[in-house]
Motif scaffolding. Structure first.
Motif, PDB file in Angstrom:
ATOM      1  N   TRP A   1       1.028  -3.838   9.707  1.00 59.02           N
ATOM      2  CA  TRP A   1       1.748  -2.871   8.702  1.00 59.02           C
ATOM      3  C   TRP A   1       3.274  -2.623   9.090  1.00 59.02           C
ATOM      4  O   TRP A   1       3.437  -2.672  10.298  1.00 59.02           O
ATOM      5  CB  TRP A   1       1.136  -1.731   8.635  1.00 59.02           C
ATOM      6  CG  TRP A   1      -0.435  -1.664   8.252  1.00 59.02           C
ATOM      7  CD1 TRP A   1      -1.272  -2.364   8.916  1.00 59.02           C
ATOM      8  CD2 TRP A   1      -0.917  -1.097   7.293  1.00 59.02           C
ATOM      9  NE1 TRP A   1      -2.729  -2.190   8.131  1.00 59.02           N
ATOM     10  CE2 TRP A   1      -2.306  -1.263   6.945  1.00 59.02           C
ATOM     11  CE3 TRP A   1      -0.268  -0.263   6.224  1.00 59.02           C
ATOM     12  CZ2 TRP A   1      -3.080  -0.919   6.135  1.00 59.02           C
ATOM     13  CZ3 TRP A   1      -1.131   0.267   5.253  1.00 59.02           C
ATOM     14  CH2 TRP A   1      -2.616   0.004   5.007  1.00 59.02           C
TER      15      TRP A   1
ATOM     16  N   GLN B   1       1.174   5.828   0.166  1.00 61.00           N
ATOM     17  CA  GLN B   1       0.650   6.895   0.698  1.00 61.00           C
ATOM     18  C   GLN B   1       1.622   8.246   0.268  1.00 61.00           C
ATOM     19  O   GLN B   1       2.704   8.235   0.600  1.00 61.00           O
ATOM     20  CB  GLN B   1       0.424   6.956   2.276  1.00 61.00           C
ATOM     21  CG  GLN B   1      -0.230   8.072   2.808  1.00 61.00           C
ATOM     22  CD  GLN B   1      -0.578   7.991   4.288  1.00 61.00           C
ATOM     23  OE1 GLN B   1       0.099   7.578   4.943  1.00 61.00           O
ATOM     24  NE2 GLN B   1      -1.616   8.384   4.713  1.00 61.00           N
TER      25      GLN B   1
ATOM     26  N   VAL C   1      -8.217  -4.285  -2.656  1.00 63.16           N
ATOM     27  CA  VAL C   1      -8.872  -3.195  -1.883  1.00 63.16           C
ATOM     28  C   VAL C   1      -9.190  -1.852  -2.300  1.00 63.16           C
ATOM     29  O   VAL C   1      -8.209  -1.545  -3.022  1.00 63.16           O
ATOM     30  CB  VAL C   1      -7.948  -3.243  -0.491  1.00 63.16           C
ATOM     31  CG1 VAL C   1      -8.266  -2.185   0.492  1.00 63.16           C
ATOM     32  CG2 VAL C   1      -8.166  -4.345   0.131  1.00 63.16           C
TER      33      VAL C   1
ATOM     34  N   TRP D   1      -4.010   1.268  -2.455  1.00 67.84           N
ATOM     35  CA  TRP D   1      -3.461  -0.087  -2.515  1.00 67.84           C
ATOM     36  C   TRP D   1      -2.910  -0.158  -3.901  1.00 67.84           C
ATOM     37  O   TRP D   1      -3.200   0.258  -4.963  1.00 67.84           O
ATOM     38  CB  TRP D   1      -4.820  -1.025  -2.853  1.00 67.84           C
ATOM     39  CG  TRP D   1      -4.708  -2.376  -2.827  1.00 67.84           C
ATOM     40  CD1 TRP D   1      -4.537  -3.498  -1.699  1.00 67.84           C
ATOM     41  CD2 TRP D   1      -4.634  -3.164  -3.755  1.00 67.84           C
ATOM     42  NE1 TRP D   1      -4.414  -4.547  -2.355  1.00 67.84           N
ATOM     43  CE2 TRP D   1      -4.407  -4.508  -3.751  1.00 67.84           C
ATOM     44  CE3 TRP D   1      -5.025  -2.800  -5.297  1.00 67.84           C
ATOM     45  CZ2 TRP D   1      -4.257  -5.562  -4.575  1.00 67.84           C
ATOM     46  CZ3 TRP D   1      -4.872  -4.009  -6.290  1.00 67.84           C
ATOM     47  CH2 TRP D   1      -4.503  -5.266  -6.128  1.00 67.84           C
TER      48      TRP D   1
ATOM     49  N   ALA E   1       2.496   4.251  10.983  1.00 66.80           N
ATOM     50  CA  ALA E   1       1.574   3.245  10.058  1.00 66.80           C
ATOM     51  C   ALA E   1       0.227   3.165  10.442  1.00 66.80           C
ATOM     52  O   ALA E   1      -0.029   3.407  11.501  1.00 66.80           O
ATOM     53  CB  ALA E   1       2.339   1.942  10.314  1.00 66.80           C
TER      54      ALA E   1
ATOM     55  N   PHE F   1       4.259   0.911   2.167  1.00 67.49           N
ATOM     56  CA  PHE F   1       4.008   0.206   3.317  1.00 67.49           C
ATOM     57  C   PHE F   1       3.695  -1.258   2.642  1.00 67.49           C
ATOM     58  O   PHE F   1       2.958  -1.503   1.629  1.00 67.49           O
ATOM     59  CB  PHE F   1       2.698   0.283   4.037  1.00 67.49           C
ATOM     60  CG  PHE F   1       2.668   1.812   4.845  1.00 67.49           C
ATOM     61  CD1 PHE F   1       2.008   2.730   4.107  1.00 67.49           C
ATOM     62  CD2 PHE F   1       3.460   2.316   5.988  1.00 67.49           C
ATOM     63  CE1 PHE F   1       2.040   4.115   4.550  1.00 67.49           C
ATOM     64  CE2 PHE F   1       3.344   3.049   6.502  1.00 67.49           C
ATOM     65  CZ  PHE F   1       2.770   4.454   5.851  1.00 67.49           C
TER      66      PHE F   1
ATOM     67  N   PHE G   1      -9.779   1.924  -0.811  1.00 68.21           N
ATOM     68  CA  PHE G   1      -9.563   2.803   0.610  1.00 68.21           C
ATOM     69  C   PHE G   1     -10.537   4.026   0.156  1.00 68.21           C
ATOM     70  O   PHE G   1     -10.719   4.578  -0.855  1.00 68.21           O
ATOM     71  CB  PHE G   1      -8.368   3.212   0.807  1.00 68.21           C
ATOM     72  CG  PHE G   1      -7.326   2.252   1.408  1.00 68.21           C
ATOM     73  CD1 PHE G   1      -6.391   1.592   0.402  1.00 68.21           C
ATOM     74  CD2 PHE G   1      -7.516   1.718   2.577  1.00 68.21           C
ATOM     75  CE1 PHE G   1      -5.560   0.746   0.811  1.00 68.21           C
ATOM     76  CE2 PHE G   1      -6.668   0.829   3.070  1.00 68.21           C
ATOM     77  CZ  PHE G   1      -5.694   0.176   2.302  1.00 68.21           C
TER      78      PHE G   1
ATOM     79  N   TYR H   1      -9.389   5.798   7.856  1.00 67.67           N
ATOM     80  CA  TYR H   1      -9.596   5.448   6.603  1.00 67.67           C
ATOM     81  C   TYR H   1     -10.382   4.203   6.710  1.00 67.67           C
ATOM     82  O   TYR H   1     -10.258   3.029   7.586  1.00 67.67           O
ATOM     83  CB  TYR H   1      -8.330   4.901   5.965  1.00 67.67           C
ATOM     84  CG  TYR H   1      -7.405   5.956   5.584  1.00 67.67           C
ATOM     85  CD1 TYR H   1      -6.205   6.632   6.774  1.00 67.67           C
ATOM     86  CD2 TYR H   1      -7.454   6.832   4.576  1.00 67.67           C
ATOM     87  CE1 TYR H   1      -5.542   7.438   6.359  1.00 67.67           C
ATOM     88  CE2 TYR H   1      -6.792   8.052   4.166  1.00 67.67           C
ATOM     89  CZ  TYR H   1      -5.411   8.275   5.220  1.00 67.67           C
ATOM     90  OH  TYR H   1      -4.743   9.394   5.144  1.00 67.67           O
TER      91      TYR H   1
ATOM     92  N   ASN I   1      -1.108  -6.992  -4.404  1.00 67.50           N
ATOM     93  CA  ASN I   1      -0.808  -8.157  -3.484  1.00 67.50           C
ATOM     94  C   ASN I   1      -0.475  -9.366  -4.071  1.00 67.50           C
ATOM     95  O   ASN I   1      -0.446  -9.662  -5.388  1.00 67.50           O
ATOM     96  CB  ASN I   1      -2.244  -8.401  -2.709  1.00 67.50           C
ATOM     97  CG  ASN I   1      -3.368  -8.861  -3.435  1.00 67.50           C
ATOM     98  OD1 ASN I   1      -3.179  -9.183  -4.641  1.00 67.50           O
ATOM     99  ND2 ASN I   1      -4.327  -8.616  -3.025  1.00 67.50           N
TER     100      ASN I   1
ATOM    101  N   LEU J   1      -4.296   6.753   1.585  1.00 68.82           N
ATOM    102  CA  LEU J   1      -3.855   5.329   1.446  1.00 68.82           C
ATOM    103  C   LEU J   1      -4.103   4.809  -0.020  1.00 68.82           C
ATOM    104  O   LEU J   1      -5.377   5.052  -0.382  1.00 68.82           O
ATOM    105  CB  LEU J   1      -4.290   4.199   2.574  1.00 68.82           C
ATOM    106  CG  LEU J   1      -3.921   4.561   3.820  1.00 68.82           C
ATOM    107  CD1 LEU J   1      -4.465   3.547   4.966  1.00 68.82           C
ATOM    108  CD2 LEU J   1      -2.581   4.697   4.268  1.00 68.82           C
TER     109      LEU J   1
ATOM    110  N   VAL K   1       0.958  -1.126  -0.025  1.00 67.55           N
ATOM    111  CA  VAL K   1       0.057   0.037   0.046  1.00 67.55           C
ATOM    112  C   VAL K   1       0.959   1.245  -0.158  1.00 67.55           C
ATOM    113  O   VAL K   1       1.851   0.972   0.682  1.00 67.55           O
ATOM    114  CB  VAL K   1      -0.781  -0.027   1.425  1.00 67.55           C
ATOM    115  CG1 VAL K   1      -1.710   1.467   1.226  1.00 67.55           C
ATOM    116  CG2 VAL K   1      -1.857  -1.209   1.255  1.00 67.55           C
TER     117      VAL K   1
END
Lengths: 116, 111
Positions: free
Chosen positions: A106, A39, B101, A47, B45, A95, B103, B89, A50, A45, A37
């Protein structure tokens, strides 16, 4: 105590490459999907990608497809993100997160800055 | 995939209860029981607060509770404390197969 530690973030020029690592301890990497993830500075955030427990399935957000590659080495308890053709807009803290499926653990993040 | 919609900021007083909202669609929040909420303090985090709509991980205060109605998820924080001041979030899976996912944009809570 379970822990995730990212490394590899750096300042890189547009078009350059970088490989991020995430080393885990306190749990078996092979038992979990894992997620990256990011930022951007002052932003929310996002994604990125994965990977399944055995690495047989990998999924990416559209804007990194073809540029980023997620991989893992369960024997080394490590997760990776190879980032190629980096753009200014890829500047962010990246992250890694354990995915069981909620992102329940995380790392502290590693900063990637793409700038000339 | 569009981000989920959260108010940019909310404020509350010490001891008050407050509810944060997160609006999605039937393709995400309304379609899966995989809604989660995260708390993030500056420079830190994110921390998982609730998962699978309303479950709480061990170690997370009972002051935090998640719920959902249709395509909108909510996080209620009771007995607001100073340390609750943070960014929050929401997230939802958009595929139960790929664990992809999405967010929300985040809500800044000021206490």
């Amino acid at each position: 105590e379970a822990q995730l530690v990212e490394s590899g973030g750096d300042l890189v020029q547009p078009g350059g490459s970088l490989r991020l690592s995430c080393t885990v301890s306190g749990f078996m990497l092979r038992d979990h999907w894992m997620t990256w993830v990011r930022q951007a500075p002052g932003k929310g955030l996002e994604w990125v990608a994965n990977i399944k427990e055995d690495g047989s399935e990998k999924y990416y957000v559209d804007f990194v497809k073809g540029r980023f590659t997620i991989s893992r080495d369960n024997a080394k308890n490590s997760l990776y993100l190879q980032m190629n053709s980096l753009r200014v807009e890829d500047t962010a803290v990246y992250f890694c997160a354990r995915t069981p499926p909620a992102l329940d653990m995380w790392g502290q993040g590693t900063l990637v800055t793409v700038s000339s | 995939q569009s981000a989920l919609t959260q108010p940019a900021s909310v404020s509350g007083s010490l001891g008050q209860s407050i509810t944060l909202s997160c609006t999605g669609t039937s393709s995400d929040i309304g379609g899966y029981n995989y809604v989660s909420w995260y708390q993030q303090h500056p420079g830190k985090a994110p921390k998982l607060l609730t998962y699978d709509v309303s479950h709480r991980p061990s170690g997370v205060s009972h002051r935090f509770s998640g719920s959902r109605s249709g395509n909108t998820a909510s996080l209620t924080i009771s007995g607001l404390q100073a340390e609750d001041e943070a960014d929050y979030y929401c997230s939802s899976y958009v595929s139960h197969k790929t664990f992809h996912v999405v967010f929300g944009g985040g809500t800044k809570l000021t206490v």
